[in-house]
Design a protein around this motif. Structure first.
Motif, PDB file in Angstrom:
ATOM      1  N   ILE A   1      -7.888   3.509 -95.143  1.00 31.78           N
ATOM      2  CA  ILE A   1      -6.786   4.295 -95.724  1.00 31.78           C
ATOM      3  C   ILE A   1      -5.433   3.709 -95.314  1.00 31.78           C
ATOM      4  N   ILE A   2      -5.394   3.122 -94.109  1.00 29.14           N
ATOM      5  CA  ILE A   2      -4.134   2.538 -93.627  1.00 29.14           C
ATOM      6  C   ILE A   2      -4.144   1.031 -93.869  1.00 29.14           C
TER       7      ILE A   2
ATOM      8  N   LEU B   1       0.036   4.717 -95.418  1.00 31.42           N
ATOM      9  CA  LEU B   1      -1.157   5.345 -95.972  1.00 31.42           C
ATOM     10  C   LEU B   1      -1.200   4.829 -97.407  1.00 31.42           C
ATOM     11  N   ARG B   2      -2.293   4.226 -97.806  1.00 34.55           N
ATOM     12  CA  ARG B   2      -2.316   3.528 -99.099  1.00 34.55           C
ATOM     13  C   ARG B   2      -1.879   4.441-100.265  1.00 34.55           C
ATOM     14  N   PRO B   3      -0.940   3.962-101.095  1.00 33.37           N
ATOM     15  CA  PRO B   3      -0.498   4.775-102.233  1.00 33.37           C
ATOM     16  C   PRO B   3      -1.278   4.466-103.512  1.00 33.37           C
TER      17      PRO B   3
ATOM     18  N   PRO C   1      -9.100   8.945-101.113  1.00 37.23           N
ATOM     19  CA  PRO C   1      -7.771   9.554-101.114  1.00 37.23           C
ATOM     20  C   PRO C   1      -6.631   8.535-101.102  1.00 37.23           C
ATOM     21  N   LEU C   2      -5.537   8.929-101.739  1.00 41.54           N
ATOM     22  CA  LEU C   2      -4.317   8.126-101.759  1.00 41.54           C
ATOM     23  C   LEU C   2      -3.158   9.052-101.392  1.00 41.54           C
ATOM     24  N   PHE C   3      -2.030   8.452-101.013  1.00 44.67           N
ATOM     25  CA  PHE C   3      -0.911   9.267-100.528  1.00 44.67           C
ATOM     26  C   PHE C   3       0.395   8.815-101.157  1.00 44.67           C
ATOM     27  N   ARG C   4       1.086   9.768-101.764  1.00 44.73           N
ATOM     28  CA  ARG C   4       2.422   9.458-102.290  1.00 44.73           C
ATOM     29  C   ARG C   4       3.329  10.639-101.982  1.00 44.73           C
ATOM     30  N   TYR C   5       4.500  10.328-101.411  1.00 42.80           N
ATOM     31  CA  TYR C   5       5.428  11.403-101.059  1.00 42.80           C
ATOM     32  C   TYR C   5       6.232  11.783-102.297  1.00 42.80           C
TER      33      TYR C   5
ATOM     34  N   GLN D   1      -1.382  14.188-101.262  1.00 41.52           N
ATOM     35  CA  GLN D   1      -2.668  13.515-101.062  1.00 41.52           C
ATOM     36  C   GLN D   1      -3.496  13.823-102.299  1.00 41.52           C
ATOM     37  N   PHE D   2      -3.930  12.787-102.992  1.00 42.57           N
ATOM     38  CA  PHE D   2      -4.766  12.990-104.173  1.00 42.57           C
ATOM     39  C   PHE D   2      -5.852  11.925-104.149  1.00 42.57           C
ATOM     40  N   HIS D   3      -6.771  12.010-105.098  1.00 44.03           N
ATOM     41  CA  HIS D   3      -7.909  11.078-105.076  1.00 44.03           C
ATOM     42  C   HIS D   3      -8.030  10.341-106.398  1.00 44.03           C
TER      43      HIS D   3
END
Ligand code: AMP
Length: 436
Positions: free
Chosen positions: A47-48, A82-84, A113-117, A127-129
């Protein structure tokens, strides 16, 4: 006495509660079945990742990198995120783990999961997938078509039917720069009608303006020059062939000359799957993707054309709930695809290749796994692939057969072959399956 603090999930983060779990399970199951049928191998990445992978990969001037990355420094001082999104991570694996040396095309997939602010709202989380499928090593539009076919099948198998595919070509480095200049001067002339963000985008990356969902910018966009009118000959041919394949597959698609997608690395094909009745609304794409012929090289690998796409699982599940999809009916599983004996579908010539796509579809509906390599056109290369797979039967669709509506079925062990009507091919293969 001080009041005890009540903890809540962070904004934009969701708990997936037991009542939703069956939906997640079905999505994963269908992804696995698609990967099996179309021969994609699964890879799970951390993830990182290093921040630079996305700055270089996704692009420094994209919204994802400029505004949305969860980036921080580790105790050891490394700059990580955290991977977007998945594509840069899979490209890294492709280069780092020596997948470059494997026979092409190399087909991989992943899910997680992926992460975008982002500003949280319905259908948009922090956090979405996604599930994500990528094909490395083929520049022909056949792989773009195969990718789109896979996603169409995936949605159908999840009980979602009423969607449309938007497609466009955003050209290559050469033809796009000419278009960018035209677009920039058009946008400059209309600057006061744009939102504040787009006024900035216009300088750094004018294509991004076409991606803006603000109503005022959408109005300007409708009058902007179209990229499809500026494509070079090669890009034009590539696009026309793709459109030909999509027609052959009878897929519900529309050409949208303003579709650019928010990432920097795309070349030529871009596509999105949008629920038909929500076309005008924001945040509605269920799946999006495209071709990225320069990215592998830009991230330190050998020059390798590639195409891929990703689907937002939360959005797909929301759509399944809205459409009241009956989960019990989704019973697809890998072993439903009969695999023995192995049948390889070989095509020769343009017409045969186009027909190949509808054949793949027919076999898929009959739950018979046929192997193919639409990325290769030469007979020798396809035969090599067939023998690597140790195929028991080969279906040969040449130019003549495609015109006549026939196909050759060849037993690879005995060398005996017969010509059968194309319409009967699925039932003939079923017969062979039963005999074994
Ligand atoms: P992208 O990676 O931006 O090309 O998006 C691919 C798909 O992922 C979209 O079509 C959405 O379905 C989904 N997606 C993207 N961003 C989000 C988000 N913030 N929350 C939920 N789903 C998202």
């Amino acid at each position: 006495m001080p009041r005890k603090k009540k903890f809540k999930a962070l904004s934009g983060m969701r708990d997936i509660m037991p009542d939703e779990q069956p939906f997640w399970k079905k999505v994963e199951m269908v992804c696995e079945a698609m990967a099996f049928f179309y021969d994609f191998k699964k890879i799970t990445t951390p993830i990182i990742e290093e921040e630079d992978l996305f700055v270089k990969g996704t692009g420094a001037t994209t919204d994802i990198v400029e505004k949305q990355m969860y980036s921080f420094k580790t105790k050891g001082g490394e700059k990580v995120v955290l991977r977007p999104e998945f594509t840069p991570s899979l490209v890294r694996v492709y280069i780092e783990k020596g997948l470059e040396g494997q026979p092409k095309p190399v087909k991989v997939w992943t899910l997680g999961p992926l992460f975008r602010y982002e500003r949280p709202q319905k259908g948009r989380y922090r956090q979405f997938h996604q599930f994500d499928f990528e094909i490395f090593g083929d520049k022909s539009p056949a792989s773009d078509a195969l990718m789109i076919q896979l996603f169409a099948n995936l949605l159908e198998n999840l009980g979602l039917k009423n969607w449309e595919i938007e497609v466009n070509s955003i050209g290559c480095k050469e033809c796009r720069s000419g278009y960018k200049r035209k677009l920039k001067s058009f946008l400059k002339a209309n600057q006061r009608k744009l939102c504040a963000d787009c006024k900035k985008r216009l300088q750094k990356n004018p294509l991004r303006v076409l991606d803006c969902k603000e109503e005022k910018c959408q109005r300007v966009k409708k009058l902007a020059p179209k990229i499809t009118e500026y494509l070079c000959e090669e890009c034009q041919k590539h696009y026309e062939k793709l459109i030909g394949y999509l027609k052959e597959m009878n897929l519900p698609f529309v050409e949208n000359p303003y579709l650019v997608r928010g990432l920097d690395y795309y070349t030529r094909t871009v596509f999105e799957f949008v629920p038909a009745e929500k076309k005008e609304k924001r945040q509605t794409a269920l799946i999006g993707g495209g071709r990225y012929d320069y990215l592998v090289e830009e991230l330190g690998g050998k020059a390798t054309p590639a195409v891929g796409g990703a689907g937002g699982i939360e959005r797909i599940i929301e759509e399944m709930k809205e459409k009241k999809v009956n989960l019990v009916k989704i019973q697809i599983s890998e072993d439903k695809f009969l695999e023995k004996p192995k049948v390889f579908l070989l095509h020769l010539g343009d017409l045969a290749k186009r027909k190949c796509f509808s054949l793949i579809e027919e076999f898929k509906k009959a739950k018979i796994k046929v192997r193919q390599n639409v990325a290769k056109d030469r007979l020798k290369a396809q035969l090599k692939w067939a023998s690597r797979l140790n195929a028991d039967y080969t279906l040969i669709l040449g130019e003549k057969e495609a015109k006549e509506g026939t196909i050759i079925l060849r037993d690879m062990k005995t060398g005996i072959q017969k010509i059968i009507p194309l319409k009967k091919v699925v039932s003939e293969v079923k017969k062979i399956m039963k005999k074994r």
